[in-house]
Structure formats: C-alpha cells, structure tokens
Design an enzyme around this catalytic site. Structure first.
Site, mmCIF file in Angstrom:
data_model
loop_
_atom_site.group_PDB
_atom_site.id
_atom_site.type_symbol
_atom_site.label_atom_id
_atom_site.label_comp_id
_atom_site.label_asym_id
_atom_site.label_seq_id
_atom_site.Cartn_x
_atom_site.Cartn_y
_atom_site.Cartn_z
ATOM 1 N N ARG A 160 80.926 -97.822 27.418
ATOM 2 C CA ARG A 160 79.742 -97.947 28.281
ATOM 3 C C ARG A 160 78.799 -98.984 27.675
ATOM 4 O O ARG A 160 78.218 -99.815 28.379
ATOM 5 C CB ARG A 160 79.013 -96.586 28.390
ATOM 6 C CG ARG A 160 79.732 -95.526 29.197
ATOM 7 C CD ARG A 160 79.697 -95.806 30.686
ATOM 8 N NE ARG A 160 78.354 -95.931 31.212
ATOM 9 C CZ ARG A 160 77.555 -94.908 31.543
ATOM 10 N NH1 ARG A 160 77.968 -93.660 31.420
ATOM 11 N NH2 ARG A 160 76.336 -95.116 32.033
ATOM 12 N N ASP A 177 86.282 -85.017 36.132
ATOM 13 C CA ASP A 177 84.828 -84.943 35.907
ATOM 14 C C ASP A 177 84.418 -83.499 36.186
ATOM 15 O O ASP A 177 85.198 -82.716 36.750
ATOM 16 C CB ASP A 177 84.122 -85.933 36.853
ATOM 17 C CG ASP A 177 82.605 -85.996 36.658
ATOM 18 O OD1 ASP A 177 82.109 -85.492 35.626
ATOM 19 O OD2 ASP A 177 81.917 -86.534 37.535
ATOM 20 N N GLN A 180 79.635 -96.533 34.962
ATOM 21 C CA GLN A 180 80.729 -95.748 34.393
ATOM 22 C C GLN A 180 82.062 -96.432 34.674
ATOM 23 O O GLN A 180 82.912 -96.565 33.785
ATOM 24 C CB GLN A 180 80.713 -94.337 35.016
ATOM 25 C CG GLN A 180 81.780 -93.421 34.472
ATOM 26 C CD GLN A 180 81.552 -93.076 33.018
ATOM 27 O OE1 GLN A 180 80.471 -92.642 32.643
ATOM 28 N NE2 GLN A 180 82.560 -93.267 32.183
ATOM 29 N N HIS A 182 78.449 -94.149 40.555
ATOM 30 C CA HIS A 182 78.166 -94.334 39.127
ATOM 31 C C HIS A 182 78.905 -95.605 38.668
ATOM 32 O O HIS A 182 79.867 -95.548 37.906
ATOM 33 C CB HIS A 182 78.635 -93.110 38.340
ATOM 34 C CG HIS A 182 78.060 -92.994 36.958
ATOM 35 N ND1 HIS A 182 77.154 -93.912 36.442
ATOM 36 C CD2 HIS A 182 78.264 -92.072 35.973
ATOM 37 C CE1 HIS A 182 76.838 -93.552 35.214
ATOM 38 N NE2 HIS A 182 77.493 -92.442 34.903
ATOM 39 N N CYS A 242 84.349 -88.902 32.219
ATOM 40 C CA CYS A 242 83.108 -89.649 31.991
ATOM 41 C C CYS A 242 82.177 -88.933 31.016
ATOM 42 O O CYS A 242 81.305 -89.563 30.431
ATOM 43 C CB CYS A 242 82.402 -89.899 33.316
ATOM 44 S SG CYS A 242 82.033 -88.379 34.216
ATOM 45 N N ARG A 260 68.521 -93.796 37.348
ATOM 46 C CA ARG A 260 69.406 -92.644 37.601
ATOM 47 C C ARG A 260 68.647 -91.719 38.544
ATOM 48 O O ARG A 260 67.613 -91.166 38.174
ATOM 49 C CB ARG A 260 69.745 -91.938 36.288
ATOM 50 C CG ARG A 260 70.335 -90.566 36.514
ATOM 51 C CD ARG A 260 70.982 -89.978 35.299
ATOM 52 N NE ARG A 260 72.211 -90.679 34.993
ATOM 53 C CZ ARG A 260 73.143 -90.211 34.160
ATOM 54 N NH1 ARG A 260 72.988 -89.057 33.550
ATOM 55 N NH2 ARG A 260 74.238 -90.911 33.937
HETATM 56 N N1 CP Z 1 78.831 -90.370 31.652
HETATM 57 C C1 CP Z 1 77.489 -90.381 31.712
HETATM 58 O O1 CP Z 1 76.882 -91.082 32.532
HETATM 59 O O2 CP Z 1 76.884 -89.585 30.783
HETATM 60 P P1 CP Z 1 75.333 -89.177 30.757
HETATM 61 O O3 CP Z 1 75.112 -88.294 31.965
HETATM 62 O O4 CP Z 1 75.151 -88.444 29.468
HETATM 63 O O5 CP Z 1 74.513 -90.410 30.846
HETATM 64 N N1 NVA Z 2 79.444 -86.255 38.447
HETATM 65 C C1 NVA Z 2 78.592 -86.028 37.317
HETATM 66 C C2 NVA Z 2 78.638 -87.193 36.384
HETATM 67 C C3 NVA Z 2 77.782 -87.104 35.171
HETATM 68 C C4 NVA Z 2 77.838 -88.334 34.314
HETATM 69 C C5 NVA Z 2 77.180 -85.768 37.795
HETATM 70 O O1 NVA Z 2 76.735 -86.434 38.743
HETATM 71 O O2 NVA Z 2 76.519 -84.881 37.246
#
Ligand code: CP
Ligand code: NVA
Length: 308
Positions: free
Chosen positions: A296, A228, A136, A133, A268, A106
C-alpha cells in the site's frame, strides 16, 4: 504520460496504460527506497486526510508515504471536521484546496468522495468508500505482479462479500487482463453496474469476469484467492444475518487446496480470524497479506508522486 492534477475516486479513473504506469513507478520507488534513496518528489506539498471511519493501513501508509516523499500529511479524524454536519462537503473542499495540494478521504457514502472531487480543484483520492477501495487494488496488483512477474492471464478468485474491495479489484483485474471469479452468497453479490463495467473492460483485455455463488468452483485452479471481512465498516447492524449467510464462504485449508499449487492468498486486512479466514491460512506459507499491506505504501507513493 502525465497524471498531474487527476482525481482517483474509482479504479475506473485510470486507463490500463495508466495503471501499468503507476505500478511501474511503484516498483521503481520501492527499489530505490530499499536502497536508501528517497527522492523528495513532493517537497513542500501537503495532503489532507479525511477519515469518517477507522483505519490502520490507510492512515499510516499515506502519512508515511507523504513524509518519505518530502511532503506532509494532516490527519483529520471523524470528530474534527464532521463532514456534512458542521460544514457541507463542498464547503470543506473549497476551503481545503486553498491550503493543501491534495485530499485523501475515507467516507461512508461514495457520493461524499465524488462531491469532494467535484468541488476541490486539487486531486482527491478515495481512501475507501462504501462502493470502492481503489488504493487497495493498486497495492494488490503490485503484490501479485511481484510474485508472478506479470498480471495478464492470471486467475483471481474472490470468496466472500461482494463489497468495496471486490468492486475495485473487479475493475482493476479487468484492466490488467486478469480473470476474476467471484463467489458470494446470493444476496451479497457485487453491484451489477460494476460487474457490467468490468466485463466491458475485460472484453477488450481478453479476460473473463465470472460471478456466482460456489466458493469451491471459484477457487478451483486459481492463482490468487482473495477474501475480506464479512461485515464491513458501517454494516455492524447486519452482523448476525451476514455471519449466517457467509458460513460456506470461509477461506480455509480445504478451500485453498482447490487452487493452483502455486496459489497465493490475499486479504486487504483487518482480518476477522476464524470468520472469513482461518489462522492456518492467514499465517500460512501461501499468505502474502503483509507484503500486500507493505505495498500500500509503495503503490500510494507512486500515485501521490504522479498526481499531486
Ligand atoms: N486495508 C485497509 O484499508 O486497512 P485500514 O482499514 O486499516 O486502512
Ligand atoms: N470491506 C472492508 C474493508 C476494510 C479495509 C470495509 O469496508 O470495512
């Protein structure tokens, strides 16, 4: 069909047939898991999980998923390896591949996940970057398919920011033949190159990809309404400007009433209650957000079991 050894950096890394294969595998693993049957498909295999940003769902589902498959996952917090600062991204990749059978990352920059994939000879999975993502999207497609029994021909409305989650969903929707209408404030539309690619894929699948600025128009008749956060991780300095720009893009009861009566609401998570979505909708009967969060786990177990 084999996906062994493959990276999953973008939703576009899987063909439509491969997306269906992962989803079918997820359905099977989920059913077996609920029946108490957890095949140790990844016994002795280890996943390194690099996090430059916080996480609840991604961390817990990957770590639990590896454990349920008989493998092991190692959580590497932002301060642990200080990607690119303490050591270059290619050097981290070249070390990790000597010890582990897969890397999940990430990151802030999408380029960082791409670099890991270029320099590690083990599969690299994007656990969210500033552009995509894709894990997701796999969980989302599984959730939508469970509810409606199919994906092709369904209408998805995206209301809010044209962000990483939106980008992967655009590519994923196009691959499975879902129509997608995106409504964002003018400055926050999804990246034109991703929209163009989604339209290219959609043209062969027979689906439509529409991008506009009218939330009600996007929601009208939709089977799925998806939103989101307005301020993604890393964009905190833009918070005030974004909150102003997105005031007409809240998913609330009035907006949901525009959708089909059978419509479901997805997010998400994490949600900023009272900003992009109201409590009433998030906690309401049409919300599938917790099934989505659960899925997930199942979708990623399928992915891990196939590529690691
Ligand atoms: N939806 C998602 O990826 O959640 P987190 O940021 O908690 O991993
Ligand atoms: N768009 C959001 C998604 C988090 C899972 C972010 O990048 O923070």
């Amino acid at each position: 069909m084999t996906l062994r050894g493959r990276d999953f950096v973008s939703m576009d890394d899987l063909s439509p047939e491969e997306v269906r294969f992962v989803l079918d595998t997820a359905v099977d693993l989920k059913r077996r898991s609920k029946a108490g049957d957890r095949p140790p498909l990844l016994a002795g295999r280890v996943l390194a999980m690099i996090f430059e940003k916080p996480s609840l769902r991604t961390r817990v589902t990957f770590e639990t998923g590896m454990w349920e498959l008989g493998g092991h996952a190692i959580y590497l917090a932002p301060q642990d390896i200080q990607l690119g600062a303490r050591e270059s991204v290619p050097d981290v990749a070249r070390n990790l591949e000597r010890w582990v059978q897969g890397i999940m990352a990430r990151t802030f920059a999408h380029r960082t996940v791409q670099l890991l994939a270029e320099h590690a000879r083990v599969p690299v999975i994007n656990g969210l970057s500033d552009v995509e993502h894709p894990c997701q999207t796999l969980g989302d497609l599984l959730t939508i398919r469970e509810r409606f029994g199919h994906l092709d021909g369904l209408r998805v409305a995206w209301v809010g920011d044209g962000n990483n989650v939106c980008h992967s969903l655009l590519l994923g929707a196009a691959k499975v033949g879902m129509h997608m209408a995106v409504a964002t404030p003018p400055r926050y539309a999804p990246e034109p190159a991703i929209v163009a690619r989604a339209r290219e894929i959609a043209s062969t699948a027979g689906s439509r990809i529409e991008v506009g600025t009218d939330a009600r128009a996007a929601a009208r008749g939709a089977d799925v309404i998806y939103t989101d956060v307005w301020v993604s991780m890393g964009q905190e300095a833009e918070r005030d400007a974004k909150i102003k720009a997105f005031s007409e893009f809240q998913v609330n009861a009035a907006l949901v009433s525009q959708a089909a009566s059978r419509a479901v609401v997805l997010h998400c998570l994490p949600a900023h209650r009272g900003e992009e979505i109201t409590d009433e909708v998030l906690d309401g009967p049409q919300s599938l957000v917790l099934d989505q969060a659960e899925n997930r786990l199942h979708a990623q177990k399928a992915l891990l079991s196939l590529i690691l």
